[in-house]
Scaffold this motif. Structure first.
Motif, PDB file in Angstrom:
ATOM      1  N   SER A 116       0.834  -1.209   0.000  1.00 27.76           N
ATOM      2  CA  SER A 116       0.000   0.000   0.000  1.00 27.76           C
ATOM      3  C   SER A 116       0.861   1.249   0.000  1.00 27.76           C
ATOM      4  N   ASP A 155      -5.209  -1.014  -4.978  1.00 24.75           N
ATOM      5  CA  ASP A 155      -4.634  -1.513  -3.728  1.00 24.75           C
ATOM      6  C   ASP A 155      -5.522  -2.624  -3.175  1.00 24.75           C
ATOM      7  N   GLU A 156      -5.132  -3.843  -3.418  1.00 26.18           N
ATOM      8  CA  GLU A 156      -5.892  -5.028  -3.019  1.00 26.18           C
ATOM      9  C   GLU A 156      -7.373  -4.859  -3.328  1.00 26.18           C
TER      10      GLU A 156
HETATM   11 MG   LIG Z   1      -2.174  -2.752   2.327  1.00 23.08          MG
END
Ligand SMILES: [Mg+2]
Ligand SMILES: Nc1ncnc2c1ncn2[C@@H]1O[C@H](COP(=O)(O)OP(=O)(O)O)[C@@H](O)[C@H]1O
Lengths: 252, 460
Positions: A42, A170-171
């Motif tokens: 992140s 991000d994911e």
């Molecule tokens: Mg993360």
């Protein structure tokens, strides 16, 4: 072309989240970032649009140094970089349409957005993007009335409003069930293949990384520990990235 | 204790300044406790000037020295009981100072009774009917002259009275008879002196009343009252005696008390509304400056945050009652002063809870909208404002509710609204009227309380 050079991020509490990370992303790539939770994925993605200020190092995008950009330049750069998030980050109480339109704010003057006035073109653009992610009929619903998969599609539509050249994810599917995960990733894939948008996407599962990535980088404790093609990750590599006794988690 | 400390020095230090020995031995907290105990007991001694306290003070002083001495040797003294005794002493003085007397609660029950019953049942003060009055009068010369006046002619077909004599001396008894009044009804005897002043005649401390019989007649004895100043008492004067029988008739309607109460309760509601509205208008922009998560982006913004917070805290710590007194002096008695007082307090109170709502928002959307290239203002409008509108409305409604309550108190110092009326009626011992005001406040406050909690339930 995005070029990351010796990127270091040390948080105020002393956490070294990124430790001298360098790599290059070619236009049109679907780059997948893998790594354990806390490995710095992140932080890396947020350094690129400077939601997190890098401590040192350079991020060059087509020759412009993002880390050196002034506030005005930064906003112009940001509006070409879309971003979607694990928690979708929608304004829950606002309508789906308002959420999507807010993706256009980088192109709208302050006072126009103050009175909530978007141009006819922007309205049409919003409808088109909602259609593209298959939820045109939900435009007037409250964002939090949608399912997780639908909310992430709103997130994509919001990013599409920017007409981005680069998309940071991000994911994006970490909060979704397996089949929904695939449908969301397929939208990103289509964006990548059809529109040529460069994608940088962090993922939790190796199987997904292999299925969608054209290239994979791996982070461990803030360091770049792997860079290569999906096929190149074998058992040894995997252990190196996820630690000796990591159980191999796979989804289909 | 690692290093060796001198016990004698420790003891002497504590003898010199209480607690100093303990501090020297490294136990600052105990030292401070001893010093505080001695200062408190000393303070009480100066204030109350009781000899017992002098002994306690000395005992504590010496105990501290002894404790320091023992401690330096590695021993210990038992301190729990002395400190408990000191605490007991403080409570004893506090009990005496606040003049606590539980028996008064029992003895005073009789005094509170009329007040409580009037306030609980103020209906008689809230509604009235028009009065029908039957009167009849006659002349009365006090004292008698050589030529006493003759009785006044009584109108035909109307109530009539007749006195046993049309002249008498002060204190002399006369008999009063009447006919033609409303049957079976109470009546009153009034006196009118030569200059037209009227008195309800008293007899042995009681007002003089009678009751008519089934034919509408009555007979009653009365004494000639002292109705003129002393220097006029010897010269014969013409007075009048008057009989009144009255009863309510016609439909019930709101009394003057009720009308006044309604007018003032409306004033109270509007006062609270204006104060809340002014408060919201000012608190809204301020709340952004007092939200840490929005103001931590630069040292300048952070110092604005701290300044705003400090001003809000100081303003809030001043009670609305104090603000009301300030504004009564500033703009004069009346609802404007009350409005300003509540507005100021509302700004401070809402500024705090508003900014806390901002601090509690989901930061995800801020991140997302910043990432699209939106500027700060746009980010606030699109990511922050939608999240804070519901709690802002909920808090504002709640404040209005609180402000209505507070304005009843504010009124007592002249800030307008019903409180002013209430306190005046209480001071005039008009408890029934006060009861009407109390009920009006209770009804309005509970309605507001209920609806504000409903609105909040729906928004949260
Ligand atoms: Mg993360
Ligand atoms: N705002 C922050 N302040 C301090 N430490 C942080 C902050 N954000 C992340 N970290 C730390 O930095 C490291 C990397 O975090 P992150 O980039 O979120 O990793 P990932 O996304 O791979 O889980 C972790 O040790 C995390 O605890």
């Amino acid at each position: 072309m995005l070029k990351i050079e010796h990127l270091i991020k040390v948080y105020e509490d002393g956490t070294r989240a990124l430790d001298d990370v360098s790599f290059t992303v070619q236009d049109g790539e679907f780059l997948v970032i893998i790594g354990l939770s806390g490995s710095g994925k992140s932080t890396l993605l947020r350094c690129i649009n400077r939601l997190v200020e890098p401590t040192s190092g350079r991020i060059l995008w087509d020759g412009t140094d993002i880390t050196a950009a002034s506030l005005d330049e930064l906003r112009r750069i940001r509006r070409q970089i879309g971003m979607i998030f694990q928690q979708f980050n929608l304004v829950k109480r606002s309508s789906v349409l308002t959420n999507v339109l807010s993706g256009r704010l980088g192109y709208v003057s302050s006072w126009r957005s103050l009175i909530g006035q978007f141009s006819r073109e922007d309205m049409q653009r919003a409808r088109r993007n909602l259609e593209r992610v298959g939820i045109a009929d939900k435009a007037n619903n409250r964002a939090d009335a949608l399912s997780g998969g639908q909310q992430q599609r709103v997130g994509i539509a919001r990013a599409l409003m920017q007409e981005p050249r680069l998309m940071l994810a991000d994911e994006p599917v970490a909060s979704l069930d397996p089949s929904t995960s695939h449908s969301v990733l397929q939208y990103l894939e289509a964006l990548n293949k059809q529109d040529g948008v460069t994608i940088m996407c962090s993922l939790h599962f190796l199987s997904l990384a292999r299925a969608y990535g054209t290239r994979i980088i791996a982070l461990k404790d803030g360091k770049l520990v792997f860079e290569g093609l999906p096929a190149e990750i074998d058992e040894d590599r995997f252990k190196q990235i996820y630690g000796e006794d990591a159980v191999r988690v796979e989804i289909l | 204790m690692n290093r060796k400390k001198n016990p004698l020095l420790a003891g002497l230090l504590s003898l010199f300044v209480p607690g100093l020995g303990q501090a020297y031995l490294g136990d600052r907290r105990l030292g401070t406790t001893f010093l505080t105990a001695v200062v408190v007991i000393g303070g009480l001694l100066v204030w109350k000037n009781a000899r017992l306290l002098l002994f306690v003070l000395l005992a504590f002083w010496l105990l501290g020295a002894w404790d320091a001495y023992r401690r330096a040797q590695g021993g210990k003294t038992r301190l729990a009981i002395p400190f408990l005794l000191a605490a007991f002493l403080v409570y004893a003085v506090a009990w005496q100072t606040t003049e606590i007397a539980p028996m008064k609660l029992v003895k005073g029950v009789g005094d509170i009774k009329p007040l409580v019953t009037d306030i609980l049942w103020p209906i008689p003060a809230a509604f009235t009917r028009s009065e029908v009055v039957e009167t009849a009068r006659d002349v009365m010369q006090v004292p008698c002259s050589d030529t006493p006046p003759s009785a006044e002619p009584q109108p035909e077909g109307k109530p009539q009275i007749h006195v046993s004599s049309n002249c008498a001396a002060i204190g002399e008894r006369i008999t009063l008879t009447g006919t033609g009044f409303r049957p079976n009804w109470p009546g009153e005897v009034w006196w009118e002196n030569p200059i037209g002043q009227q008195f309800f005649v008293r007899q042995g401390g009681q007002y003089l009343r009678f009751r008519t019989d089934a034919q509408g007649s009555f007979q009653i004895e009365t004494q000639i009252p002292l109705a003129v100043p002393e220097d006029m008492r010897n010269r014969p004067q013409i007075h009048h005696i008057e009989v009144r029988v009255h009863w309510p008739e016609g439909p019930w309607r709101a009394s003057q008390t009720l009308e006044l109460t309604i007018a003032k309760i409306l004033e109270t509601i509007f006062l609270a509304l204006m104060a809340t509205t002014f408060g919201i208008i000012v608190a809204f922009p301020i709340s952004f400056l007092a939200a840490r998560n929005l103001m931590s982006f630069s040292p300048v913004s952070l110092s604005i945050y701290y300044t705003t917070r400090a001003i809000l805290n100081i303003t809030r710590s001043i009670e609305p009652l104090i603000w009301a007194i300030i504004f009564v002096v500033w703009v004069g008695l009346g609802p404007f002063a009350g409005t300003m007082a509540l507005a100021v307090h509302t700004i401070a109170a809402l500024g705090k809870v508003f900014s806390e709502s901002i601090e509690g928002i989901d930061t995800g959307p801020i991140e997302a909208i910043t990432a699209t290239g939106a500027n700060r203002l746009q980010t606030i409008i699109y990511a922050v404002v939608p999240q804070i509108i519901p709690p802002y409305i909920a808090w504002s409604v709640y404040r209005w509710d609180i402000n209505v309550r507070m304005s009843t108190i504010i009124g007592m110092v002249g800030g307008g609204g019903i409180g002013f009326l209430l306190i005046q009626w209480i001071r005039l011992l008009r408890y029934e009227d006060a009861g009407v005001a109390v009920w009006a406040i209770a009804i309005v406050v509970s309605i507001l309380d209920y609806s504000s909690s409903k609105i909040r339930e729906r928004l949260v």
